[in-house]
Motif scaffolding. Structure first.
Motif, PDB file in Angstrom:
ATOM      1  N   LYS A 257      15.192  -1.808  -9.582  1.00 24.00           N
ATOM      2  CA  LYS A 257      15.542  -2.904  -8.906  1.00 24.00           C
ATOM      3  C   LYS A 257      15.626  -3.527  -9.279  1.00 24.00           C
ATOM      4  O   LYS A 257      15.842  -5.004  -9.310  1.00 24.00           O
ATOM      5  CB  LYS A 257      14.277  -2.872  -7.643  1.00 24.00           C
ATOM      6  CG  LYS A 257      14.246  -2.150  -6.636  1.00 24.00           C
ATOM      7  CD  LYS A 257      13.367  -2.344  -5.293  1.00 24.00           C
ATOM      8  CE  LYS A 257      13.383  -1.641  -4.044  1.00 24.00           C
ATOM      9  NZ  LYS A 257      12.572  -2.015  -3.229  1.00 24.00           N
TER      10      LYS A 257
ATOM     11  N   HIS B 172       5.970   6.735  -9.587  1.00 25.11           N
ATOM     12  CA  HIS B 172       7.099   5.894  -9.245  1.00 25.11           C
ATOM     13  C   HIS B 172       7.491   4.497  -8.640  1.00 25.11           C
ATOM     14  O   HIS B 172       8.520   4.241  -8.393  1.00 25.11           O
ATOM     15  CB  HIS B 172       6.839   7.127  -7.231  1.00 25.11           C
ATOM     16  CG  HIS B 172       7.074   8.078  -7.637  1.00 25.11           C
ATOM     17  ND1 HIS B 172       8.195   8.744  -7.864  1.00 25.11           N
ATOM     18  CD2 HIS B 172       5.888   9.116  -7.956  1.00 25.11           C
ATOM     19  CE1 HIS B 172       7.953   9.795  -7.532  1.00 25.11           C
ATOM     20  NE2 HIS B 172       7.003  10.600  -7.345  1.00 25.11           N
TER      21      HIS B 172
ATOM     22  N   ARG C 290      10.360   2.915  -9.598  1.00 25.23           N
ATOM     23  CA  ARG C 290      11.237   1.935  -8.405  1.00 25.23           C
ATOM     24  C   ARG C 290      11.040   0.815  -8.832  1.00 25.23           C
ATOM     25  O   ARG C 290      12.448  -0.347  -7.928  1.00 25.23           O
ATOM     26  CB  ARG C 290      10.343   1.810  -7.138  1.00 25.23           C
ATOM     27  CG  ARG C 290      11.014   1.318  -6.129  1.00 25.23           C
ATOM     28  CD  ARG C 290      10.220   1.402  -4.367  1.00 25.23           C
ATOM     29  NE  ARG C 290       8.564   1.080  -4.600  1.00 25.23           N
ATOM     30  CZ  ARG C 290       7.683   1.762  -4.614  1.00 25.23           C
ATOM     31  NH1 ARG C 290       8.198   3.019  -4.021  1.00 25.23           N
ATOM     32  NH2 ARG C 290       6.320   1.324  -4.050  1.00 25.23           N
TER      33      ARG C 290
END
Length: 108
Positions: free
Chosen positions: A48, A40, A44
């Motif tokens: 981003k 995860h 992420r």
């Protein structure tokens, strides 16, 4: 629930992990909560823009190595202290690599 890799006209080049999970060739065991958390974190960082495609490939290779090591260690149903140590250091190396790649100045 696993989403399809290509859900709309928007194509995510980093949906590699979802594709592997969807076909079943990359299924983590129930004991890999730490490595699953790292997955995860990688996703992420990718979303981003903190992790470049090259860095993502490297981190995904480390993640797959951690999952493979875990599979090998628990294959016989018994986790020795040496295997537990190997798993610990593998996940720690993955954690450090993710932190390093997310905090460097390479952006995508």
């Amino acid at each position: 629930m696993i989403r399809p890799c290509l859900t709309s006209s928007e194509v995510n080049p980093f949906s590699f992990l979802a594709c592997l999970a969807a076909v079943g060739s990359f299924a983590p065991s129930a004991t890999s909560a730490a490595a699953h958390h790292e997955e995860h974190r990688i996703n992420r960082g990718i979303s981003k823009g903190l992790i470049t495609p090259t860095e993502a490939d490297y981190l995904i290779d480390l993640l797959i190595d951690a999952y493979d090591l875990e599979t090998e260690c628990v294959a016989d149903g018994y986790l020795t202290p040496e295997e537990e140590g190997d798993l610990y250091w593998s996940e720690r190396a993955l954690n450090r690599a993710i932190r390093w790649e997310m905090r460097d100045f390479d952006v995508w």
